[in-house]
Write a protein that holds these residues in place. Structure first.
Motif, PDB file in Angstrom:
ATOM      1  N   UNK A 142      -9.230  -7.707  19.284  1.00  0.00           N
ATOM      2  CA  UNK A 142      -9.036  -6.273  19.514  1.00  0.00           C
ATOM      3  C   UNK A 142      -8.468  -5.571  18.276  1.00  0.00           C
ATOM      4  N   UNK A 143      -7.722  -6.307  17.471  1.00  0.00           N
ATOM      5  CA  UNK A 143      -7.275  -5.730  16.200  1.00  0.00           C
ATOM      6  C   UNK A 143      -8.488  -5.421  15.320  1.00  0.00           C
ATOM      7  N   UNK A 144      -9.419  -6.383  15.250  1.00  0.00           N
ATOM      8  CA  UNK A 144     -10.618  -6.180  14.442  1.00  0.00           C
ATOM      9  C   UNK A 144     -11.383  -4.955  14.925  1.00  0.00           C
ATOM     10  N   UNK A 145     -11.453  -4.805  16.231  1.00  0.00           N
ATOM     11  CA  UNK A 145     -12.114  -3.615  16.791  1.00  0.00           C
ATOM     12  C   UNK A 145     -11.427  -2.344  16.293  1.00  0.00           C
ATOM     13  N   UNK A 146     -10.104  -2.340  16.336  1.00  0.00           N
ATOM     14  CA  UNK A 146      -9.355  -1.156  15.901  1.00  0.00           C
ATOM     15  C   UNK A 146      -9.635  -0.840  14.432  1.00  0.00           C
ATOM     16  N   UNK A 147      -9.749  -1.872  13.608  1.00  0.00           N
ATOM     17  CA  UNK A 147      -9.972  -1.659  12.169  1.00  0.00           C
ATOM     18  C   UNK A 147     -11.356  -1.069  11.904  1.00  0.00           C
ATOM     19  N   UNK A 148     -12.360  -1.603  12.598  1.00  0.00           N
ATOM     20  CA  UNK A 148     -13.716  -1.071  12.439  1.00  0.00           C
ATOM     21  C   UNK A 148     -13.746   0.391  12.892  1.00  0.00           C
ATOM     22  N   UNK A 149     -13.178   0.640  14.055  1.00  0.00           N
ATOM     23  CA  UNK A 149     -13.220   1.996  14.609  1.00  0.00           C
ATOM     24  C   UNK A 149     -12.417   2.994  13.770  1.00  0.00           C
ATOM     25  N   UNK A 150     -11.431   2.496  13.039  1.00  0.00           N
ATOM     26  CA  UNK A 150     -10.629   3.384  12.181  1.00  0.00           C
ATOM     27  C   UNK A 150     -11.330   3.678  10.861  1.00  0.00           C
ATOM     28  N   UNK A 151     -12.426   2.972  10.583  1.00  0.00           N
ATOM     29  CA  UNK A 151     -13.216   3.301   9.397  1.00  0.00           C
ATOM     30  C   UNK A 151     -13.183   2.294   8.260  1.00  0.00           C
ATOM     31  N   UNK A 152     -12.508   1.160   8.460  1.00  0.00           N
ATOM     32  CA  UNK A 152     -12.436   0.170   7.379  1.00  0.00           C
ATOM     33  C   UNK A 152     -13.744  -0.612   7.255  1.00  0.00           C
ATOM     34  N   UNK A 153     -13.987  -1.137   6.034  1.00  0.00           N
ATOM     35  CA  UNK A 153     -15.209  -1.914   5.777  1.00  0.00           C
ATOM     36  C   UNK A 153     -14.905  -3.358   5.419  1.00  0.00           C
ATOM     37  N   UNK A 154     -13.635  -3.631   5.199  1.00  0.00           N
ATOM     38  CA  UNK A 154     -13.244  -5.019   4.905  1.00  0.00           C
ATOM     39  C   UNK A 154     -11.847  -5.262   5.479  1.00  0.00           C
ATOM     40  N   UNK A 155     -11.687  -6.420   6.109  1.00  0.00           N
ATOM     41  CA  UNK A 155     -10.391  -6.792   6.674  1.00  0.00           C
ATOM     42  C   UNK A 155      -9.881  -8.016   5.924  1.00  0.00           C
ATOM     43  N   UNK A 156      -8.668  -7.904   5.411  1.00  0.00           N
ATOM     44  CA  UNK A 156      -8.048  -9.020   4.699  1.00  0.00           C
ATOM     45  C   UNK A 156      -6.842  -9.479   5.504  1.00  0.00           C
ATOM     46  N   UNK A 157      -6.954 -10.680   6.055  1.00  0.00           N
ATOM     47  CA  UNK A 157      -5.870 -11.216   6.873  1.00  0.00           C
ATOM     48  C   UNK A 157      -5.106 -12.246   6.055  1.00  0.00           C
ATOM     49  N   UNK A 158      -3.821 -12.031   5.886  1.00  0.00           N
ATOM     50  CA  UNK A 158      -2.986 -12.998   5.184  1.00  0.00           C
ATOM     51  C   UNK A 158      -1.976 -13.561   6.161  1.00  0.00           C
ATOM     52  N   UNK A 159      -2.105 -14.850   6.428  1.00  0.00           N
ATOM     53  CA  UNK A 159      -1.144 -15.471   7.331  1.00  0.00           C
ATOM     54  C   UNK A 159      -0.159 -16.345   6.544  1.00  0.00           C
ATOM     55  N   UNK A 160       1.111 -16.064   6.761  1.00  0.00           N
ATOM     56  CA  UNK A 160       2.163 -16.851   6.119  1.00  0.00           C
ATOM     57  C   UNK A 160       2.426 -18.129   6.896  1.00  0.00           C
TER      58      UNK A 160
END
Ligand SMILES: [Zn+2]
Length: 299
Positions: free
Chosen positions: A117-135
């Motif tokens: 659902x986070x990915x959905x929010x990012x697409x719908x907000x207009x982003x074209x690339x998602x960079x996930x950094x997990x510590x």
């Protein structure tokens, strides 16, 4: 030194956090660089000497620094993550035992469903690339990648998931609350490390060693700077290579129902998720361990 910016030369006053941007500022940053960063971690013990949020804090630092240097927007952090289940169980038995680790862990399916659902929010907000950094890493990032890969078969956005040790693979060796991780925190937030607190390891009811790495005493802010600079440089390289095709791609708005379709496909494989099982040659969790119920997981 501003603890949120470390010693890097990026403009420390530049806002990068989605939560702090005004709409016109958001639109401007988005138009310049349509990349969203997601810092991921959790509260878990890193010995008596360090703050619980180490994993989240280093991910936040890397995302914010990269956004300042290359552009993009940093999404609200997620400070809950997968622990306990599968291979984590035996590790916790060995490093935490019957102590209370005071963790913000959630089951794999809860985290992964929310991630979708986070990915959905990012697409719908207009982003074209998602960079996930997990510590927080050690295997759990693989499940995020699997889900991201499935998501990308439905939506042609780029989702890139890495743990910080993966950014510097072959150069520095990641660990848990050892020389690697404690150095990282000593560099970016020296106020959150107190090596003198090791004396508490011997004090009854304090929690004991609490998963401190064996080479923790070798940690230093100088070593941490080298690691964080190397992580940052790699991350900047990846993000700055975003291509015109990715940037100009028109993405559809995503409905709840599409996410549910993707999820129903993904959850069918839950018994094979990396976080669902012990490692092949890992010793079994002891019958009376508090971690026994989490050894085998199925959503
Ligand atoms: Zn950690």
């Amino acid at each position: 030194m501003n603890p949120n910016t470390g010693g890097n030369s990026a403009d420390a006053s530049e806002k990068t956090l989605w939560s702090e941007l005004l709409p016109y500022e958001f639109k401007k940053r988005l138009a310049k660089c349509p990349v969203v960063y997601v810092p991921l971690g959790l509260c878990e013990p890193h010995g008596q000497v360090s703050a619980f949020g180490l994993d989240t804090i280093k991910a936040e630092w890397l995302c914010q620094q990269t956004a300042r240097i290359v552009g993009g927007i940093v999404a609200p952090s997620l400070g809950y993550h997968i622990h306990e289940s599968g291979y984590h169980a035996r590790w916790l038995e060995e490093t935490v035992g019957e102590e209370n680790p005071h963790m913000t862990s959630v089951p794999p399916a809860v985290l992964l469903y929310f991630f979708l659902y986070q990915l959905r929010a990012f697409v719908n907000a207009g982003f074209k690339m998602v960079v996930v950094i997990t510590g927080h890493s050690g295997g759990n990032q693989e499940d995020l990648r699997r889900l991201a890969n499935l998501f990308m078969t439905y939506i042609p956005i780029r989702v890139w998931v890495k743990s910080d040790p993966e950014l510097v693979e072959g150069i520095y060796m990641g660990d848990h609350a050892g020389k690697y991780e404690l150095s990282q925190l000593m560099y970016i937030r020296p106020d959150l490390v107190d090596m003198n607190a090791r004396i508490l390891e011997e004090v009854p009811l304090s929690g004991g060693r609490l998963a401190l790495g064996s080479d923790a005493d070798e940690a230093s802010p100088e070593w941490g700077k080298q690691i964080m600079d190397a992580c940052l440089s790699q991350l900047c390289t990846v993000v700055s290579q975003i291509d015109e095709e990715t940037v100009s791609k028109a993405l559809p708005k995503i409905s709840y129902s599409m996410i549910e379709t993707i999820w129903s496909e993904f959850i069918q494989s839950s018994a094979t998720w990396v976080t669902a099982n012990p490692w092949q040659k890992q010793q079994e969790v002891s019958p009376n361990s508090q971690w026994k119920p989490y050894e085998h997981y199925k959503a």
